[in-house]
Design a protein around this motif. Structure first.
Motif, PDB file in Angstrom:
ATOM      1  N   THR A  78       0.793  -1.149   0.032  1.00  0.00           N
ATOM      2  CA  THR A  78      -0.219   0.020   0.031  1.00  0.00           C
ATOM      3  C   THR A  78       0.676   1.458  -0.059  1.00  0.00           C
ATOM      4  O   THR A  78       1.931   1.209   0.550  1.00  0.00           O
ATOM      5  N   ASN A  80       0.842   5.176   1.127  1.00  0.00           N
ATOM      6  CA  ASN A  80       0.144   6.419   1.594  1.00  0.00           C
ATOM      7  C   ASN A  80       1.319   7.520   1.487  1.00  0.00           C
ATOM      8  O   ASN A  80       2.410   7.627   2.071  1.00  0.00           O
ATOM      9  N   SER A 150      -8.478   8.716  -2.363  1.00  0.00           N
ATOM     10  CA  SER A 150      -7.792   7.293  -2.358  1.00  0.00           C
ATOM     11  C   SER A 150      -7.889   6.729  -3.662  1.00  0.00           C
ATOM     12  O   SER A 150      -9.106   7.358  -4.346  1.00  0.00           O
ATOM     13  N   SER A 168      -3.161   6.320  -1.229  1.00  0.00           N
ATOM     14  CA  SER A 168      -3.948   7.311  -0.319  1.00  0.00           C
ATOM     15  C   SER A 168      -3.209   8.402  -0.197  1.00  0.00           C
ATOM     16  O   SER A 168      -1.917   8.438  -0.077  1.00  0.00           O
TER      17      SER A 168
END
Length: 195
Positions: A78, A80, A150, A168
């Motif tokens: 992921t 961020n 997102s 995100s």
């Protein structure tokens, strides 16, 4: 199995003791029509699928069956991007790894999701990935306005492998200045003369 004239077996799995397609111990046969299946175990820190040469050590049984699609992995899994003022940019590099024992070709990355326009992706550093090889993709976050954003980066390969990386970031308040530059012309200094 490597395609081509005569082919080359690169891995084998068998469910019976007499099977020609097995390595080491065989897997326990699925004797009923229950919703069950086998999947290859991940290779731990090696980030590849496990292949010890022993079927019993390389596979696990799943109930219910869930078809496995481990061809590609992403690191980080992921991304961020933190906070950025509207118009500012933050970038991260995503590394895509081919877990197969054969080469794959990566497709063009795509962005999807509610805020996909707040993110952009560069092409992969290479599209031809040999077994175990990696490619990098630069992803940039540029929020158009404030608020949480997102989306997902989706990468596919010729071997039907797909990996989706959640993205995100947050657009933060800030000053918006328009125009970006101002020209006040040339200024001359006035001199006072004494009598």
């Amino acid at each position: 199995f490597t395609p081509g004239a005569g082919g080359t077996v690169v891995d084998a799995v068998g469910l019976s003791a007499g099977s020609a397609f097995k390595e080491g111990s065989t897997l326990a046969p699925l004797t009923t029509n229950a919703n069950r299946g086998y999947e290859r175990l991940p290779g731990g820190t090696a980030r590849t699928l496990r292949d010890t040469g022993n079927n019993a050590a390389d596979f696990q049984q799943l109930t219910p069956s869930a078809p496995q699609n481990i061809v590609l992995t992403a690191a980080p899994s992921t991304a961020n991007f933190g906070a950025a003022a509207p118009g500012d940019t933050r970038s991260q590099t995503i590394t895509i790894r081919n877990l197969l024992a054969t080469a794959v070709t990566l497709g063009a990355p795509t962005l999807s999701g509610t805020d996909a326009t707040a993110f952009t992706s560069a092409p992969p550093s290479t599209t031809a990935l040999a077994a175990g090889a990696t490619a990098t993709i630069l992803v940039t976050f540029r929020p158009p306005d404030s608020g949480a954003k997102s989306a997902s980066l989706v990468v596919t390969s010729t071997s039907a492998g797909t990996v989706s990386i959640p993205l995100s970031g947050t657009g933060t308040g800030g000053l918006a200045v328009a125009p970006g530059a101002a020209d006040f012309g040339v200024s001359s200094q006035a001199r006072a003369r004494r009598p």
